[in-house]
Scaffold this motif. Structure first.
Motif, short mmCIF file in Angstrom:
data_model
loop_
_atom_site.label_atom_id
_atom_site.label_comp_id
_atom_site.label_asym_id
_atom_site.label_seq_id
_atom_site.Cartn_x
_atom_site.Cartn_y
_atom_site.Cartn_z
N LEU A 2 8.45 7.44 2.57
CA LEU A 2 7.86 7.97 1.34
C LEU A 2 8.27 9.43 1.12
O LEU A 2 8.13 10.27 2.02
CB LEU A 2 6.34 7.87 1.38
CG LEU A 2 5.75 6.46 1.53
CD1 LEU A 2 4.27 6.50 1.25
CD2 LEU A 2 6.43 5.46 0.61
N ASP A 3 8.75 9.74 -0.07
CA ASP A 3 9.15 11.10 -0.41
C ASP A 3 7.94 12.02 -0.43
O ASP A 3 6.95 11.75 -1.11
CB ASP A 3 9.84 11.13 -1.78
CG ASP A 3 11.16 10.40 -1.80
OD1 ASP A 3 11.78 10.27 -0.72
OD2 ASP A 3 11.58 9.95 -2.89
N GLY A 4 8.01 13.10 0.32
CA GLY A 4 6.97 14.11 0.30
C GLY A 4 5.84 13.90 1.28
O GLY A 4 5.04 14.81 1.51
N LEU A 5 5.73 12.71 1.88
CA LEU A 5 4.57 12.43 2.73
C LEU A 5 4.59 13.25 4.01
O LEU A 5 3.56 13.81 4.41
CB LEU A 5 4.49 10.94 3.06
CG LEU A 5 3.32 10.53 3.95
CD1 LEU A 5 1.98 10.88 3.29
CD2 LEU A 5 3.38 9.04 4.28
N SER A 6 5.72 13.34 4.70
CA SER A 6 5.75 14.04 5.98
C SER A 6 5.44 15.52 5.80
O SER A 6 4.71 16.12 6.61
CB SER A 6 7.11 13.85 6.68
OG SER A 6 8.16 14.38 5.88
N ASP A 7 5.96 16.15 4.74
CA ASP A 7 5.67 17.56 4.50
C ASP A 7 4.19 17.75 4.15
O ASP A 7 3.56 18.73 4.59
CB ASP A 7 6.53 18.09 3.35
CG ASP A 7 8.00 18.23 3.74
OD1 ASP A 7 8.29 18.23 4.95
OD2 ASP A 7 8.83 18.32 2.83
N ASP A 47 8.13 2.27 10.63
CA ASP A 47 6.95 2.60 9.81
C ASP A 47 7.35 2.70 8.34
O ASP A 47 8.11 3.60 7.97
CB ASP A 47 6.36 3.92 10.30
CG ASP A 47 5.22 4.42 9.43
OD1 ASP A 47 4.63 3.60 8.70
OD2 ASP A 47 4.93 5.62 9.49
N PRO A 48 6.86 1.81 7.48
CA PRO A 48 7.19 1.90 6.05
C PRO A 48 6.78 3.22 5.41
O PRO A 48 7.41 3.66 4.45
CB PRO A 48 6.41 0.73 5.43
CG PRO A 48 6.14 -0.21 6.56
CD PRO A 48 6.02 0.64 7.78
N LEU A 49 5.77 3.86 5.96
CA LEU A 49 5.30 5.12 5.38
C LEU A 49 6.29 6.26 5.62
O LEU A 49 6.29 7.25 4.88
CB LEU A 49 3.94 5.49 5.98
CG LEU A 49 2.78 4.58 5.58
CD1 LEU A 49 1.59 4.80 6.48
CD2 LEU A 49 2.40 4.80 4.12
N ALA A 50 7.14 6.13 6.63
CA ALA A 50 8.10 7.18 6.93
C ALA A 50 9.12 7.36 5.82
O ALA A 50 9.80 8.39 5.74
CB ALA A 50 8.81 6.88 8.25
N GLY A 76 0.81 -1.21 0.00
CA GLY A 76 0.00 0.00 0.00
C GLY A 76 0.85 1.26 0.00
O GLY A 76 0.52 2.24 -0.68
N ALA A 77 1.95 1.24 0.75
CA ALA A 77 2.85 2.40 0.79
C ALA A 77 3.46 2.66 -0.59
O ALA A 77 3.57 3.81 -1.04
CB ALA A 77 3.94 2.19 1.83
N ALA A 78 3.86 1.60 -1.28
CA ALA A 78 4.42 1.75 -2.62
C ALA A 78 3.39 2.33 -3.58
O ALA A 78 3.71 3.17 -4.42
CB ALA A 78 4.95 0.41 -3.12
N ALA A 79 2.15 1.87 -3.46
CA ALA A 79 1.08 2.38 -4.32
C ALA A 79 0.79 3.84 -4.02
O ALA A 79 0.55 4.65 -4.94
CB ALA A 79 -0.18 1.54 -4.15
#
Length: 227
Positions: free
Chosen positions: A185-190, A180-183, A136-139
């Motif tokens: 992801l480029d751009g997600l935290s911002d 956390d795999p989501l951590a 899901g994170a990759a998608a």
């Protein structure tokens, strides 16, 4: 006036509440918890057949399931729009929404009872959860544009879903796996920081924190009486 039934500690309730706030639609909140059935609020099943929250009481009748409620609100109160209008843009929006709801939030919920109780989840559950959330994170990375908003320059329903569901997913993954795999992801935290700065999101967070003690008291009382 519309009535929103549920409780602020629920991310699905807060998702609909956030949509109502962003659209500027007047509504009344009615606090109702999950677990409806013979021992608790059997009358609620007439409004939400599965006993789930949220439920929206409209002049035409009740609606359950958060995505169905959002679709109702978009037709009944079209401005500001939370869904794109073009056929392809709408389909891609809904594709990303489904990734966030089913392949991140719901997938990670398999470890929630273990995280909350401080127990280790069985390895088979951990392996399945990790695999699904990583997919899901990759998608999400592939489909999300991470500009001002996930699909571009306009706030959409998928942004509300991301704001309410992704932090829950991250909490569960950190609790079960320590990372956390989501951590990654480029751009997600911002992007999430921009969403958290929105006034209506800040209200949602405040209301959630205020509701948590009442929600936990309900859980303790309901499940104690059921044993």
């Amino acid at each position: 006036m519309l009535q929103l039934l549920g409780f602020s500690a629920s991310n699905y309730y807060s998702l609909v509440k956030l949509a109502l706030l962003e659209k500027g639609v007047p509504f009344e909140e009615v606090e109702v918890y999950t677990g409806a059935g013979p021992s608790y609020r059997p009358d609620y099943l007439e409004l939400s057949p599965l006993g789930k929250v949220p439920c929206l009481k409209t002049p035409e009748g009740p609606i359950s399931e958060s995505r169905c409620i959002l679709q109702y609100l978009e037709v009944a109160h079209p401005e500001p729009a939370l869904f794109p209008t073009g056929a392809y843009a709408r389909a891609k929006h809904d594709e990303l929404y489904q990734v966030i709801e089913f392949y991140l939030e719901l997938a990670s919920r398999r470890v929630l009872p273990y995280v909350l109780s401080g127990r280790q989840a069985p390895e088979v559950i951990k392996a399945e959860t990790r695999k699904d959330v990583e997919k899901g994170a990759a998608a999400l990375q592939q489909l999300g544009r991470f500009e001002q908003f996930l699909t571009g320059e306009s706030l959409r329903a998928v942004d509300l879903a991301a704001t309410l569901h992704i932090p829950i997913t991250s909490f569960m993954m950190k609790g079960a796996f320590g990372d956390d795999p989501l951590a990654k992801l480029d751009g997600l935290s911002d992007y999430l920081a921009r969403m958290e700065a929105r006034p209506h999101v800040q209200r949602i967070r405040k209301d959630t924190q205020e509701n948590l003690p009442r929600f936990m008291a309900h859980i303790r009382a309901h499940y104690a009486s059921a044993t």
